[in-house]
Design an enzyme around this catalytic site. Structure first.
Site: not given
Ligand code: 5RP
Length: 258
Positions: A34, A89-92, A102, A105, A111, A129
């Site tokens: 992401g 990692d990121g998250a939604d 998550k 993406g 993940e 988030k």
């Molecule tokens: C990908 C994910 C990402 O971590 C999530 O979508 C966050 O994305 P971004 O950092 O672009 O906001 O789960 O599968």
């Protein structure tokens, strides 16, 4: 750098910069997917180069693998390592119990596998988030293309019996075709609005034939770093204090039985 970014991107950048300070020479590091994770990969590659660090990196997607390789990081597969020290990692979405949504993406299957193999999972994020209750972000559910319509029907049956405020499911499309994950699967996004009981929903979805993985991450994340547009960040750690109910149950188990 952060002067030229939108407020959200500046927050992601700040969180990413703070997260790489957690990495030590010799570590095996899981690399998320992401836009936030991409900032982290760039910052990590720079730090590794500047400080001559030796790192082994396990990416969670082909996209991240390509970026990491291009920046000179050593990339291996999940089966090439016994364990991972830390995954960033990121998250939604994340809530107060560090439960996550998550998969925005479409990378949540890898993940989750990488996070599950890690001693620690650090989530990096901007403040948007942070939610009281998970569910405003549509929950991604990865399904096998074979018989996906039947799988979607079973997902709807599970949702009908679940404590959620919305039940619409949508096959994720791009340019007129279903989005394919790195595993060649489809993604169904479930628009739930509010998930009252993420643990129950997680188990019920995981039990459906054809569902490969869903985007609820429970019990995997222990640290969240929230970056702010002004470049500052805050770190939240998972509360390890046991619930009183659990303590009483454990003490009761130690009592002699009559
Ligand atoms: C990908 C994910 C990402 O971590 C999530 O979508 C966050 O994305 P971004 O950092 O672009 O906001 O789960 O599968």
């Amino acid at each position: 750098m952060s002067d030229t970014l939108s407020p959200a991107e500046a927050g992601k950048f700040a969180a990413a910069m703070a997260s790489v300070a957690e990495i030590e020479d010799g570590m095996t590091v899981g690399l998320g997917t992401g836009s936030t994770a991409a900032w982290m990969v760039r910052a990590l590659a720079k730090r590794a180069k500047d400080e001559g660090m030796t790192l082994t990196c396990v990416p969670t997607s082909e996209r991240t693998a390509g970026l990491a390789r291009a920046l000179g990081l050593t990339v291996v597969g999940l089966d090439d390592v016994d364990r991972i020290d830390v995954t960033i990692d990121g998250a939604d979405e994340f809530d107060g119990h560090m439960r996550l949504i998550k998969g925005g993406g479409a990378a949540h299957l890898r993940e989750k596998l990488v996070a599950a193999a890690s001693d620690r999972m650090i989530v990096i994020t901007d403040p948007s988030k942070d939610v009281e209750t998970l569910g405003a972000f549509p929950l991604p559910i990865e399904v096998i293309p074979f018989g996906w319509k039947g799988t979607e029907k079973r997902i709807r049956e599970v949702l009908a019996a679940s404590e959620v405020d919305g039940r619409e499911t949508v096959l994720r499309m791009k340019d007129g075709a279903p989005v394919l994950t790195d595993q060649g699967n489809y993604v169904i996004d479930a628009h739930l609005k509010r998930i009252a009981d993420p643990e129950s929903l997680s188990m019920a979805l995981a039990d459906i034939p054809g569902v490969v993985e869903h985007g609820l991450f429970i019990g995997l994340c222990d640290t969240v770093i929230i970056g702010h547009p002004d470049g500052k960040h805050e770190t939240r750690m998972h509360d390890q204090t046991p619930a009183w109910g659990d303590v009483i149950m454990e003490l009761a188990a130690l009592l002699p039985t009559a």
